[in-house]
Structure formats: C-alpha cells, structure tokens
Design a protein around this motif. Sequence first.
Motif, short mmCIF file in Angstrom:
data_model
loop_
_atom_site.label_atom_id
_atom_site.label_comp_id
_atom_site.label_asym_id
_atom_site.label_seq_id
_atom_site.Cartn_x
_atom_site.Cartn_y
_atom_site.Cartn_z
N MET B 25 0.78 -1.13 0.04
CA MET B 25 0.05 -0.02 -0.05
C MET B 25 0.76 1.26 0.01
O MET B 25 0.69 2.35 -0.55
CB MET B 25 -0.98 -0.10 1.29
CG MET B 25 -2.06 -0.95 1.21
SD MET B 25 -3.22 -0.55 -0.51
CE MET B 25 -3.88 0.77 -0.44
N PHE B 28 1.84 1.73 -3.44
CA PHE B 28 0.58 2.11 -4.24
C PHE B 28 0.67 3.56 -4.07
O PHE B 28 0.13 4.24 -5.07
CB PHE B 28 -0.53 1.60 -3.63
CG PHE B 28 -2.01 2.02 -4.20
CD1 PHE B 28 -2.21 1.65 -5.86
CD2 PHE B 28 -2.57 2.69 -3.54
CE1 PHE B 28 -3.27 2.14 -6.40
CE2 PHE B 28 -3.81 3.04 -4.34
CZ PHE B 28 -4.16 2.99 -5.62
N ALA B 29 0.80 4.33 -2.80
CA ALA B 29 0.57 5.71 -2.69
C ALA B 29 1.70 6.39 -3.92
O ALA B 29 1.39 7.37 -4.44
CB ALA B 29 1.25 6.08 -1.49
N TYR B 30 2.86 5.65 -4.15
CA TYR B 30 3.84 6.26 -5.23
C TYR B 30 3.26 5.97 -6.55
O TYR B 30 3.31 6.53 -7.43
CB TYR B 30 5.18 5.85 -4.89
CG TYR B 30 5.99 6.55 -3.74
CD1 TYR B 30 6.73 7.68 -4.27
CD2 TYR B 30 5.80 6.27 -2.48
CE1 TYR B 30 7.25 8.30 -3.31
CE2 TYR B 30 6.47 7.00 -1.63
CZ TYR B 30 7.05 8.21 -1.85
OH TYR B 30 7.79 8.79 -0.89
#
Lengths: 533, 177
Positions: B25, B28-30
């Motif tokens: 996760m 995922f932010a990146y």
Amino acid sequence: MTTITAYTSHHSPEKGLMRWIKTTNHKDIGSLYLWFAFIMLLIGGAMAMVIRMELFQPGMQLINPQFFNQMTTMHGLIMVFGAIMPAFVGLGNWLIPMMIGAPDMALPRMNNWSFWILPFAGGILLSTFFMEGGAPAFGWTFYAPLSTTFAPDSTDFFIFAVHLLGFSSIMGAINIIATVVNMRALEMKLMDMPLFVWTWLITSFLLIGAMPVLAGAVTMMLTDRNFGTAFFDAAGGGDPVMFQHIFWFFGHPEVYIMILPAFGVISHVIPTFARKPLFGYSSMVYATASIAFLSYIVWAHHMFLTGMPVAGELYFMYATMLIAVPTGVKVFNWISTMWRGSMTFETPMLWAVSFVFLFTIGGFSGVMVGIAPADIQYHDTYFVVAHFHYVLVTGALWSIIAATFYWLPKWTGKMYNETLAKVHFWWAVISVNVLFFPQHFLGLAGMPRRIPDYSLQFADFNMISSIGGFAFGTSFILFTYIVIDCIRNGKPADARPWEGAKGLEWTLEPKAQYHSFNKPPTRELIKQESQNS
Amino acid sequence: MVDISVRKKITKIFWIKLILSPILMFAFAYAMVPIYDVFCEITGFNGTTGRINSEQVYAIDESRRIEVSFFAMTMGGFPVQFRPKINSMEVIPGKFYTTSYIAKNNTDKVIIGQAVPSVAPTEAALYFKKLECFCFNKQVFEPHQKIEMTLRFVIEPELDKRIKDVSLSYNFFKIKS
C-alpha cells in the motif's frame, strides 16, 4: 479455582513504573492506550477551548491569526491521531482477547512497542509549538503547497510524528488481525464473534490499507520540502491537486476507521439494556464490510470544488450516497433491537441511545454535503465543521464513553456512581448540542471554517456555540472524577453487572484477572454467550 | 484437528501477507503519481492538453466557429513579463493555427522557467491538441531578452458541439537552477 489462583500469583504484574514500561499484557496495554487517549483528549480539548474563546465575539480578542491556525490544525491532528484512534485501539486491546476467549494478544511484544511509540509521536507533534515559526498551521488535512512551499520548518517534525503514528497504528492493526484469526477459541466460528470483534477486524484491514498511503503522502511532502523532488510542485511537473487525491485516498477510509469500532460498541450496549438479542446480527456484519469497501472508492467527494469533470462528480456523488444504505441498515437494526424490548436507561444505554440519534444527524448532514451541486454552498464552511463533529464527537467519542461506563465494572471490579454519571450525561448531551447545532446555521449562512474572525451577522450563533463549548469542556472534569472515584471508592460489582449482557467477558471474575482464559471456553459457553442467536 | 506442520505453514503464509500488504500500500501511494498522470492525459482531467506529432487531416465543418481565448500567468514572483500576442482568435475545428506568446526577462540574471498549460472547460481539454508549444521544454531567458514563443494547435472536430468558447492559459513557474 485454586489452580487459577496459583497460576496468577506466579504471574502477577511487576511492581512500580517498570511494570508499565515492560508490560506485554493486553489489559495493561489497553489501560495505557486509554489513559494516553484521555490525556490527548484533554490537550486537544484545551485547544478547542482557545478556538471557541477567540470566536466568542467578532474581532481579534485573545490570540493572533497565526496562532489560531495552529490551534485548529493541532486540535484536529491531536483528536484524530491522539485521542479517537488510540482510544479504540485501547478498547480493542482490553476487550478483544476476553471476547474471543484468548489469553492475550497474538503479538504481545509488538503490542508494547506500538503503544510506546505513541507518547513519543505525540511529544514530537506537541513540541512544534516551541519551535521557530510555530506549530503547523495549514489545517489537519495539510494540503500542498501550504504544507510544502509555505510551511514552517517545524513541518518536518510533524511529518516524522505522522510516520510514527502510522507505524503504531499499522502494528496495532496487524496485531488485532493476528489475534482474531489465530488466537480465537477453536470452538468459536467467525459468525459467533461479537460485533465489536467483527468491526475491529474490518477496521484493521482499513488501517493496513490506508495508513501506508498516508505515510506515502507525507514522505512525498518530506522529499518535496528537503530533497528537491516535485510531486506536488507544478513548476517541476507535479500537481498540488494530486496531493488531495492521495490524502483523501487515506482520509476517507480513515473516517470509517474512527466510526466502525463505535458501531461495534453500540451493538453491544443496546441489546444489553433492551434485553433482546441484537436484531440482524449477520446483516450488521455484512453492512460493516460493505461500508469498509465503499470507503475506498468515494474519496474525491472531499474535492468537488477542485474542478472535476461532471462525470467524476456524478460518480463520486452516487458512490457516496450508496454508503447511506449499509449505514441505514445499522441504524435500523439498532432501533429494531430496542423495539418492544424491556428497556432500562443505565448510563451506557443513555450514551448509546443518544449516539443513535445524534450520529444519524451527522449522517444526514453527510448525505447533504455529499450532493455535488449543493456542496458548492457547504464546502469549507461551518456546516462541514458541524457535520464532522456530529459524527466524531457524538459518534466516535460518544461510543468510547458508552464503552467506558459499560465495561468499567469488568476492568475495575467496581461500580461507578450512577447518579453522577447520569448528571454528566445530561450535562454533556445538552451542551454538545448547544455547541455544534448552531454551527449548521452558521455554515448555511456562509461562515467559512478555519478563520479567527467573522462578519457581524454570525455573532449570535458563535456566542451560543462558544457557551455550549465551555459547558461541554467542563463536563470532562466531572467525567474524570467519576472514573477516578470508581477506581478508588467504587462499590464491588457483580461479574455480570448488567442483567441482559451477553459475551464471554462477562463469564470472567468481577474484575477480570491479569490473565484470563488460560483454558479456552467450551462450545456450549460460546453458543450461550453469542450475539448471533 | 489440522496437522501441526500444516497449521504452521498456513500461519507463515498469513504472516507474509499481513506484513506485505502495508508495504504494497505504501508503494501504491507512489504508484498513484504515474497513474494520475496517465489518467489526466486520457481524460483531459484537470485541463491537461494533448500533444500530436504531425499535421493530421480532419473532416472540417466550415460553418463551426469556436472562440479561443489566451491567458498568461506567472507564479511565485517569476520575474518575467509574459503575455499572449493576441488575446483571442476564431477557430474552425480541424484546422491548424499558429499564434505566439511574448516573454521579456527584466532582470540581469538568466532565468529558467517552465510553462504549465490548462484548458477550460475541462471537457474541451481532451480535444485541444498541440503540435508545437513552448511548454514542451524548459525555457531559458537571457538577461533583458525578449522572445516570442510559438504555439501551433488544432481543436479536433470531435469536440462537443455545445462548446463555443475555449480558454487556454499558461502558468509560468521558475525552475530552481
């Protein structure tokens, strides 16, 4: 019984301060979390008092605008990350092992670590007040570029504090998932689990999904500020609006992180005092899971005014409306549980019933702000402030107080002073409405949030709101007294102090011993104490 | 009862999943950064304009007219005078047009800047294509230099017929050197 005594005397807690530093016991850590959250609640509350004092009259009275912005920012951060979330983790620590017939949490040492990170994270966050340029003043949502290009140097400390808080929450969530999956009594099936355990399990999945995204957002901020990247800087090809997308991708699940365990608590208190089994147990479980899923796909309803295409606004509006369905199922189930029950109104029930009523007000104003065309009027006004205080104060905080009174006899083995507790309830429930209800009108009339001064036409409602605020703030002095009085001088309580209470925790001694369920409960006992009957 | 070694294996897999999911996760932010860029390019979200590499031939409806207005802005004390050469022009969808922006560096220093375009309404952004633009590269302004920067664009005929006005704005940012 003799064997148990022998066992516990062998494993009784250490004496002195080191007991709390070294402890790996879920009950000790639960208490630590709850006390930490309570202290943070008082600190965050004191900031709210400063805000309400400044807003008592139009014009600048007590503090300068810069400090006012620091107050609103830190109030939000402290209440969200310091008070509500740790309080629920504390309740989860105390209650989940006792509710699933487990002797302790699955990862006791990590549990100790995830608590002891918190005071340091909180300390770092609060220390920014004493730094040059002051504490962060960009609002708890820390939108770029306010938090990147234009923020004080102390923002880097804020970023580090958020990293630590995120670490602590993720570890807490992993611990709860591991406990529920691996430590649950073998005879307990998933659909035998009490709802508080169910809601916390689902919340844990939200935490491990959302908190790392927040960590990602603040890491990007950190590199933008110090290492020349341009994630949110348009000059370098970045986009400040993307910050809002990443933030709210975390932020929307976050609001359900703060309310799902509350739903769990209320689903315990209402059946107890209605003396009826919970209506629609399995629909409650599925509703919780649906809310959790939907929470990941509605984030941009916080951003209707960033210039989204109409198709985007429509999608996020409809998806948001959809959340009202499972939430409505829950409210319907609580009301149906009370329907034709033999209700009595002991203090926990008073908090729970007022939760249902007041949380639903917050839910309705949530539907209102979720309507994209109407949100143009509501956006960034006091209407939004009123909305999220109704769901977080009279929602999340209300359930924490309900849980405190409901399980206090099990934690301490003693009964609190019912008369004083009722006085406290009526004091709080009236003052909280005087505090937040007028803010709806202020918002509809157009008063923006996060400002230290306002036009004259807002003066009357602001004064009423402030008076309510001071009354609500002082009610916590009485709350503190009631809890300490219960611990010190409370009358001994029964093992099952509430007539209609169901749950494995009530089968333990009046004051749950330091180690409980050294032997897992039997199938018969689990069936008998199950909410799903 | 399940065999103890099987249970241990299940627990181990469970552990790996639990620890891996927060790490994924975080990644995922990146990943949202490139996903967001691609999303904006495909949908024209945020007024992101498109780019084409050669002059294409479109079916032209001579009767349609669209008023294109040009805007110029500078951000964060960018010390360059920046304005469009003409403020607006009438455009037939499917035809290519050339116009320009003028910039003058009033300081004694070399300034490097980047222009970021945006089109309103956002529904038009997808059909606003540029063949040549000063926003494709960084621009270097020598001291007291005045330059004219060309822009060659087309509005594709697929644009919604209800849209009669389109605004193109450029925002110049200083690039740290």
